[in-house]
Design a protein around this motif. Structure first.
Motif, short mmCIF file in Angstrom:
data_model
loop_
_atom_site.label_atom_id
_atom_site.label_comp_id
_atom_site.label_asym_id
_atom_site.label_seq_id
_atom_site.Cartn_x
_atom_site.Cartn_y
_atom_site.Cartn_z
N PHE A 170 0.82 -1.21 0.00
CA PHE A 170 0.00 0.00 0.00
C PHE A 170 0.86 1.26 0.00
CE2 PHE A 170 -3.59 -2.74 0.78
CZ PHE A 170 -4.55 -2.12 0.02
N GLY A 171 2.06 1.17 0.53
CA GLY A 171 2.99 2.29 0.47
C GLY A 171 3.35 2.65 -0.95
N VAL A 172 3.62 1.63 -1.77
CA VAL A 172 3.97 1.85 -3.18
C VAL A 172 2.76 2.45 -3.93
CG1 VAL A 172 4.61 0.73 -5.35
CG2 VAL A 172 5.75 0.07 -3.23
N ILE A 173 1.56 1.91 -3.67
CA ILE A 173 0.34 2.44 -4.29
C ILE A 173 0.15 3.90 -3.89
CG2 ILE A 173 -2.20 2.28 -4.32
CD1 ILE A 173 -1.81 -0.81 -3.97
N LEU A 174 0.34 4.18 -2.61
CA LEU A 174 0.18 5.54 -2.10
C LEU A 174 1.19 6.50 -2.73
CD1 LEU A 174 -1.83 6.60 -0.09
CD2 LEU A 174 -0.17 6.30 1.73
N MET A 175 2.41 6.04 -2.93
CA MET A 175 3.44 6.88 -3.54
C MET A 175 3.05 7.23 -4.98
SD MET A 175 7.53 6.39 -3.53
CE MET A 175 7.70 6.65 -1.77
N ALA A 176 2.53 6.25 -5.72
CA ALA A 176 2.08 6.49 -7.09
C ALA A 176 0.93 7.50 -7.10
CB ALA A 176 1.66 5.18 -7.75
N ILE A 177 0.02 7.37 -6.13
CA ILE A 177 -1.11 8.30 -6.02
C ILE A 177 -0.59 9.71 -5.74
CG2 ILE A 177 -3.08 8.93 -4.54
CD1 ILE A 177 -3.48 5.79 -4.23
N ALA A 178 0.40 9.83 -4.86
CA ALA A 178 0.97 11.13 -4.51
C ALA A 178 1.57 11.80 -5.74
CB ALA A 178 2.02 10.97 -3.42
N VAL A 179 2.29 11.03 -6.55
CA VAL A 179 2.91 11.57 -7.76
C VAL A 179 1.83 12.05 -8.74
CG1 VAL A 179 4.30 10.97 -9.80
CG2 VAL A 179 5.04 10.24 -7.53
N LYS A 180 0.77 11.24 -8.92
CA LYS A 180 -0.32 11.61 -9.82
C LYS A 180 -1.02 12.88 -9.34
CE LYS A 180 -4.56 9.79 -11.89
NZ LYS A 180 -5.48 10.86 -11.49
N LEU A 181 -1.28 12.93 -8.02
CA LEU A 181 -1.93 14.09 -7.40
C LEU A 181 -1.10 15.35 -7.61
CD1 LEU A 181 -4.51 14.31 -5.72
CD2 LEU A 181 -3.12 14.03 -3.68
N PHE A 182 0.21 15.22 -7.43
CA PHE A 182 1.13 16.35 -7.58
C PHE A 182 1.12 16.85 -9.03
CE2 PHE A 182 5.30 18.10 -8.60
CZ PHE A 182 5.42 19.08 -7.63
N THR A 183 1.30 15.93 -9.98
CA THR A 183 1.40 16.35 -11.38
C THR A 183 0.09 16.94 -11.91
OG1 THR A 183 0.98 14.07 -12.07
CG2 THR A 183 3.27 14.79 -12.04
N SER A 184 -1.06 16.36 -11.52
CA SER A 184 -2.33 16.88 -12.03
C SER A 184 -2.69 18.24 -11.42
CB SER A 184 -3.46 15.88 -11.82
OG SER A 184 -3.67 15.64 -10.47
N ASN A 185 -2.26 18.51 -10.19
CA ASN A 185 -2.61 19.78 -9.56
C ASN A 185 -1.56 20.87 -9.76
OD1 ASN A 185 -5.26 19.62 -7.97
ND2 ASN A 185 -4.26 17.67 -7.56
N ILE A 186 -0.30 20.50 -9.96
CA ILE A 186 0.74 21.51 -10.16
C ILE A 186 0.52 22.22 -11.48
CG2 ILE A 186 2.54 20.11 -11.32
CD1 ILE A 186 3.36 22.35 -8.36
N ASN A 187 -0.01 21.51 -12.50
CA ASN A 187 -0.33 22.13 -13.78
C ASN A 187 -1.41 23.19 -13.63
OD1 ASN A 187 1.50 20.45 -15.06
ND2 ASN A 187 -0.04 18.93 -15.58
N GLU A 188 -2.43 22.90 -12.80
CA GLU A 188 -3.52 23.85 -12.54
C GLU A 188 -3.00 25.13 -11.91
OE1 GLU A 188 -6.97 23.49 -13.10
OE2 GLU A 188 -6.38 21.74 -14.29
N LEU A 189 -1.99 25.03 -11.07
CA LEU A 189 -1.45 26.21 -10.38
C LEU A 189 -0.76 27.16 -11.34
CD1 LEU A 189 0.04 24.73 -7.07
CD2 LEU A 189 -2.03 26.07 -7.33
N PHE A 190 -0.14 26.62 -12.40
CA PHE A 190 0.62 27.46 -13.32
C PHE A 190 -0.19 27.94 -14.53
CE2 PHE A 190 4.12 25.12 -11.16
CZ PHE A 190 4.69 26.23 -10.54
N GLN A 191 -1.49 27.58 -14.57
CA GLN A 191 -2.31 28.03 -15.70
C GLN A 191 -3.02 29.33 -15.37
OE1 GLN A 191 -4.84 24.76 -16.76
NE2 GLN A 191 -3.24 23.71 -17.87
#
Length: 191
Positions: A170-191
């Motif tokens: 579940f740690g590995v799954i959670l890490m993948a989720i964190a990366v996805k969350l970061f990339t999808s929301n960081i783009n929104e911040l710079f638009q």
């Protein structure tokens, strides 16, 4: 109603990994040994109420202090990433001391509905429909209740190694989720 099985499944898995009730079994067992009895019903009802309330008023609280959901989701991605690191590496970057008495406070908050869960809820709110997240919360609290009620049996069945393997997966799954969350929301911040 925007019911979506994929969103429900994703939100359920994310919350399951963040709440990490399986990884909390050692804490639950030590609490049960100290105090004798854990009020499973009360703990799960209070935890689900806290999570659902935060799902609705969390965004307003953020607006009050001038933070948008995307910024919170990016910060949440970092919190979830560090939680995942703890689970994978078996280290404790941050953990509250085990409380003296097992009541609503140590079990419902912060064990079930802690900072990581709150962060995940607002991050989920940025991506999924509310009704799907509520269903995910309910499914998780049902599972939490079952685990609280049968923690001794689960510990005997899985053993220390079994619990460690589940935490790492579940740690590995959670890490993948964190990366996805970061990339999808960081783009929104710079638009």
């Amino acid at each position: 109603m925007n019911l979506n099985l994929r969103e429900i499944a994703s939100a359920t898995m994310i919350l399951f990994a963040v709440i990490d009730i399986i990884g909390s079994i050692p804490i639950i067992i030590s609490l049960r040994n100290k105090v004798g009895h854990i009020q499973s019903e009360k703990a799960t009802i209070v935890a689900s109420c806290i999570m659902i309330a935060f799902l609705f008023i969390g965004e307003e609280i953020l607006k009050l202090i001038g933070i948008d959901v995307n910024s919170f989701a990016v910060a949440g991605a970092f919190v979830i990433f560090f939680l995942a690191l703890e689970m994978i590496l078996g280290i404790a970057l941050y953990r509250d001391d085990v409380p003296e008495s097992a009541s609503i406070v140590p079990i419902a908050f912060p064990l079930i509905a802690g900072a990581g869960t709150m962060t995940a809820l607002l991050a989920l709110r940025a991506e999924f429909h509310v009704e799907n997240i509520i269903i995910a919360i309910i499914l998780n609290t049902i599972f939490v209740y079952i685990v609280l009620k049968s923690s001794k049996i689960i510990e005997r069945f899985l053993g220390k190694n079994g619990i460690n393997i589940i935490r790492k997966v579940f740690g590995v799954i959670l890490m993948a989720i964190a990366v996805k969350l970061f990339t999808s929301n960081i783009n929104e911040l710079f638009q």
